[in-house]
Design an enzyme around this catalytic site. Structure first.
Site, PDB file in Angstrom:
ATOM      1  N   GLU A   1      -4.975  -5.261 -12.427  1.00  0.00           N
ATOM      2  CA  GLU A   1      -5.887  -4.396 -11.717  1.00  0.00           C
ATOM      3  C   GLU A   1      -6.890  -3.707 -12.625  1.00  0.00           C
ATOM      4  O   GLU A   1      -7.184  -2.525 -12.470  1.00  0.00           O
ATOM      5  CB  GLU A   1      -5.085  -3.325 -10.980  1.00  0.00           C
ATOM      6  CG  GLU A   1      -5.814  -2.777  -9.786  1.00  0.00           C
ATOM      7  CD  GLU A   1      -4.888  -1.970  -8.893  1.00  0.00           C
ATOM      8  OE1 GLU A   1      -4.125  -1.174  -9.409  1.00  0.00           O
ATOM      9  OE2 GLU A   1      -4.954  -2.180  -7.688  1.00  0.00           O
TER      10      GLU A   1
ATOM     11  N   HIS B   1      -0.923   1.253   8.317  1.00  0.00           N
ATOM     12  CA  HIS B   1      -1.800   1.054   7.162  1.00  0.00           C
ATOM     13  C   HIS B   1      -3.026   0.210   7.508  1.00  0.00           C
ATOM     14  O   HIS B   1      -4.163   0.571   7.196  1.00  0.00           O
ATOM     15  CB  HIS B   1      -1.012   0.400   6.023  1.00  0.00           C
ATOM     16  CG  HIS B   1      -1.850   0.054   4.831  1.00  0.00           C
ATOM     17  ND1 HIS B   1      -2.434   1.018   4.030  1.00  0.00           N
ATOM     18  CD2 HIS B   1      -2.240  -1.146   4.325  1.00  0.00           C
ATOM     19  CE1 HIS B   1      -3.130   0.424   3.064  1.00  0.00           C
ATOM     20  NE2 HIS B   1      -3.026  -0.884   3.217  1.00  0.00           N
TER      21      HIS B   1
ATOM     22  N   ARG C   1      -9.464  -7.170  -9.420  1.00  0.00           N
ATOM     23  CA  ARG C   1      -8.462  -6.824  -8.402  1.00  0.00           C
ATOM     24  C   ARG C   1      -8.888  -5.591  -7.586  1.00  0.00           C
ATOM     25  O   ARG C   1      -8.427  -5.404  -6.462  1.00  0.00           O
ATOM     26  CB  ARG C   1      -7.105  -6.588  -9.073  1.00  0.00           C
ATOM     27  CG  ARG C   1      -5.939  -6.594  -8.105  1.00  0.00           C
ATOM     28  CD  ARG C   1      -4.620  -6.840  -8.819  1.00  0.00           C
ATOM     29  NE  ARG C   1      -3.490  -6.618  -7.945  1.00  0.00           N
ATOM     30  CZ  ARG C   1      -2.235  -6.946  -8.247  1.00  0.00           C
ATOM     31  NH1 ARG C   1      -1.967  -7.518  -9.394  1.00  0.00           N
ATOM     32  NH2 ARG C   1      -1.255  -6.725  -7.408  1.00  0.00           N
TER      33      ARG C   1
ATOM     34  N   LYS D   1      -5.795 -13.542  -1.968  1.00  0.00           N
ATOM     35  CA  LYS D   1      -5.164 -12.533  -2.816  1.00  0.00           C
ATOM     36  C   LYS D   1      -4.635 -13.146  -4.110  1.00  0.00           C
ATOM     37  O   LYS D   1      -4.806 -12.591  -5.195  1.00  0.00           O
ATOM     38  CB  LYS D   1      -4.032 -11.818  -2.076  1.00  0.00           C
ATOM     39  CG  LYS D   1      -3.397 -10.753  -2.962  1.00  0.00           C
ATOM     40  CD  LYS D   1      -2.796  -9.610  -2.229  1.00  0.00           C
ATOM     41  CE  LYS D   1      -2.325  -8.564  -3.239  1.00  0.00           C
ATOM     42  NZ  LYS D   1      -1.461  -7.566  -2.640  1.00  0.00           N
TER      43      LYS D   1
ATOM     44  N   LYS E   1       3.208  -6.072  -7.356  1.00  0.00           N
ATOM     45  CA  LYS E   1       3.274  -4.612  -7.342  1.00  0.00           C
ATOM     46  C   LYS E   1       4.520  -4.165  -6.607  1.00  0.00           C
ATOM     47  O   LYS E   1       4.772  -4.570  -5.474  1.00  0.00           O
ATOM     48  CB  LYS E   1       2.073  -4.034  -6.609  1.00  0.00           C
ATOM     49  CG  LYS E   1       0.804  -4.003  -7.392  1.00  0.00           C
ATOM     50  CD  LYS E   1      -0.171  -3.169  -6.578  1.00  0.00           C
ATOM     51  CE  LYS E   1      -1.537  -3.135  -7.153  1.00  0.00           C
ATOM     52  NZ  LYS E   1      -2.393  -2.267  -6.317  1.00  0.00           N
TER      53      LYS E   1
ATOM     54  N   HIS F   1      -7.206   5.066   2.783  1.00  0.00           N
ATOM     55  CA  HIS F   1      -6.167   5.920   2.190  1.00  0.00           C
ATOM     56  C   HIS F   1      -6.382   7.386   2.533  1.00  0.00           C
ATOM     57  O   HIS F   1      -5.435   8.126   2.770  1.00  0.00           O
ATOM     58  CB  HIS F   1      -6.157   5.765   0.662  1.00  0.00           C
ATOM     59  CG  HIS F   1      -5.431   4.547   0.200  1.00  0.00           C
ATOM     60  ND1 HIS F   1      -5.744   3.906  -0.980  1.00  0.00           N
ATOM     61  CD2 HIS F   1      -4.411   3.849   0.742  1.00  0.00           C
ATOM     62  CE1 HIS F   1      -4.938   2.858  -1.132  1.00  0.00           C
ATOM     63  NE2 HIS F   1      -4.127   2.804  -0.099  1.00  0.00           N
TER      64      HIS F   1
ATOM     65  N   GLU G   1      -6.009  -6.795   7.236  1.00  0.00           N
ATOM     66  CA  GLU G   1      -6.043  -7.246   5.839  1.00  0.00           C
ATOM     67  C   GLU G   1      -6.594  -8.670   5.725  1.00  0.00           C
ATOM     68  O   GLU G   1      -7.203  -9.036   4.724  1.00  0.00           O
ATOM     69  CB  GLU G   1      -4.651  -7.162   5.193  1.00  0.00           C
ATOM     70  CG  GLU G   1      -4.126  -5.742   4.992  1.00  0.00           C
ATOM     71  CD  GLU G   1      -4.752  -4.984   3.792  1.00  0.00           C
ATOM     72  OE1 GLU G   1      -5.564  -5.568   3.040  1.00  0.00           O
ATOM     73  OE2 GLU G   1      -4.430  -3.795   3.641  1.00  0.00           O
TER      74      GLU G   1
END
Lengths: 366, 366
Positions: free
Chosen positions: B236, B264, B240, B226, B142, B251, B184
């Site tokens: 996705e 983040h 995903r 991942k 991405k 978000h 993460e």
């Protein structure tokens, strides 16, 4: 109507060539996409929208939202792409949205690129409205915008869901643009389709007065040639190079004249004259074949005059981004309907070809 | 060193996790690319270049040309992409050039996107310098930039030739960024790797004092998770989605605080607290599992305080671009090491989860 299938490792879609496609666009898209997306955008020019916007919209339950790109190369840039992406967001566009690129080559390139990068890629269809866009730029998945340093330096490969080439839309195309676009059809015939060469020789009047049957035939044959080449070489690593026949010096002419004096097809027309000369010299075509093909180019002229120096063109041709690693690739026709790529063309040969071309240009405009 | 293979329908490449990768970059790239490209560019931040530019350059016969992107989300835009593309052209960049994205997540996203659209796509490698970029954003292909309307609204899928995650570079990473990135990894463990959950519970001190062996283990396990998900669902469409665990409200927090108050990973940390609460309520995890996982998040805290209203967060979560067609997708852990996606989460449930999270945030900063 004729249907040509494009089939590459990464995409499979059809190019439809015929009359009345515009007015039946919505059901056609619905059939291909499964259902009509919730949000549909049309990237177009104000001129095309004024002429054909109503015809395009009428088959949709609600009219697609138009995004306008003013005509001209100078608007083919990232600033406009960003502006239109923001308009799409403001209007509720999301990953399921669909974009229709409705216009000439610039609209197609920018629209395809906008679709390629909007939310990392959405679906789009091409509805080309110029002859050139119908036979050439709408097929192959190349999209992009310009930088001040050169054309198409920013872009993506992103294939459309389908291409709808409506012959009827060509009714409002200026004559000069039609003739210019036909140069790409001549190119298609020379490098890969001798039947098309013969047809174009025998039907000059039909084609130029836009007889629908004649146009459909020429466009479909041109698209079939391009699709066939793209199918075998999606990413321009080998075979696809032959599509650059006439383009080495054609691009040089465009660069030196800053894309202002000639239309793309006209520059390619002159570039083919030069390349045919080089091919004659090298013996990949006979003198008779060379003269026959040169005549074909003039039949669909006139090509605008050129007042340039050969050396300048040769220098400009060296900056063509397609020459990777410094090797100067050049496409030469082999007989009529075939072509090959050579890598050993010398600057002297290129200069001689450019000089020949410029002499023809001077003769024809004396 | 550990090597993790990413293998999707469109690309196959390795992620290398270990020490000393930076100083041996050139021979590593050479091995993968066949030979070193003629022109190599490094997109980086001035800060990273000052700290690590010499180490990166020393293995190259001539130092790569640095393109600088200032730190911060506000520079992640099309204007800077265009600026750097022009610098590349000016320095003789062409289709055979290679780009190294050398920095955190923003540099990786912008670098990948620049590589995706420069001359319709050139090769690039990721050399992530933050923990978050090493475990997350450098893997998966991405790429993108922001619009004023939202993050990553413009972008491409474009996979690197390879990812080099050098543990040594983390030596200069601020502590807060390390802790944020570790969220993460906690996410990776919760949704797909109970061994990683256990390891992170048992080695908090080793990880936080940056023991190379412990970091390598956590990073490699996170990347493996991942890569495994991306391998099965490149675009996705389904699986995903589970990578968005903790991201719906995460978000929302970022949006409401305008991406200024939290990193983040910190926002995702709070988002996981909320999602764990919802999972407990729905019974996809037991109360005990919920408490255990919540504790794990706090072990790698502190997470910054939140002074927000739950209703505002719920409203903000609706504008997440990943919610196509108006369906509100939500990722819930199922036990420890598994997760699923549900589409029937009500605004009331979301508000209750947000309220729970805000209460915890208030407690911890009382």
């Amino acid at each position: 109507m004729q249907t040509i299938r494009v089939e590459t490792p990464s995409a499979r879609y059809d190019v439809f060539v015929g009359s009345g496609l515009l007015r039946s666009l919505a059901p056609r898209i619905e059939r291909i996409a499964g259902r009509l997306p919730r949000r549909i955008f049309v990237l177009t020019s104000p001129e095309i929208w004024a002429l054909w916007g109503k015809a395009l919209s009428e088959s949709f339950p609600e009219p697609p939202l138009a995004l306008f790109l003013p005509a001209g190369e100078k608007h083919k840039n990232l600033v406009n792409v960003e502006k239109m992406a923001r308009q799409m967001i403001a209007a509720g566009g999301d990953r399921s949205s669909l974009l229709i690129a409705f216009g000439g080559g610039i609209v197609g390139d920018v629209g395809g690129f906008l679709a390629a990068i909007f939310m990392r890629g959405i679906r789009y269809v091409q509805v080309p409205t110029t002859f050139l866009a119908q036979v050439d730029s709408s097929v192959g998945g190349k999209t992009g915008v310009n930088l001040p340093e050169g054309k198409n330096l920013i872009g993506s490969f992103h294939h459309p869901l389908a291409v709808f080439a409506d012959i009827g839309v060509l009714g409002t195309l200026p004559d000069r643009e039609l003739r210019s676009g036909l140069m790409e059809s001549i190119k298609a015939g020379i490098i890969r389709d001798r039947t098309l060469v013969r047809f174009m020789e025998e039907h000059v009047d039909d084609v130029l007065r836009r007889d629908p049957k004649a146009l459909e035939k020429v466009i479909a044959a041109s698209v079939r040639m391009k699709a066939d080449v793209v199918n075998r070489d999606e990413r321009e690593s080998g075979l696809r190079m032959i599509l650059n026949f006439g383009h080495t010096l054609g691009h040089a002419i465009e660069q030196v004249t800053r894309y202002k004096a000639l239309l793309h097809g006209e520059a390619v027309g002159w570039g083919m004259i030069a390349a045919l000369h080089l091919a004659k010299k090298r013996g990949t075509i006979s003198s008779r074949q060379g003269e026959r093909l040169e005549s074909l180019v003039y039949l669909y002229g006139p090509l605008p005059p050129l007042k340039l120096r050969p050396g300048k063109l040769v220098a400009a041709s060296g900056s063509d981004k397609k020459n990777t690693g410094g090797v100067r690739r050049f496409v030469l026709p082999v007989g009529i309907g075939d072509a090959g790529v050579v890598e050993d063309v010398t600057p002297a040969e290129l200069e001689s070809a450019a000089a020949y071309m410029l002499a023809r240009a001077a003769e024809r405009h004396a």
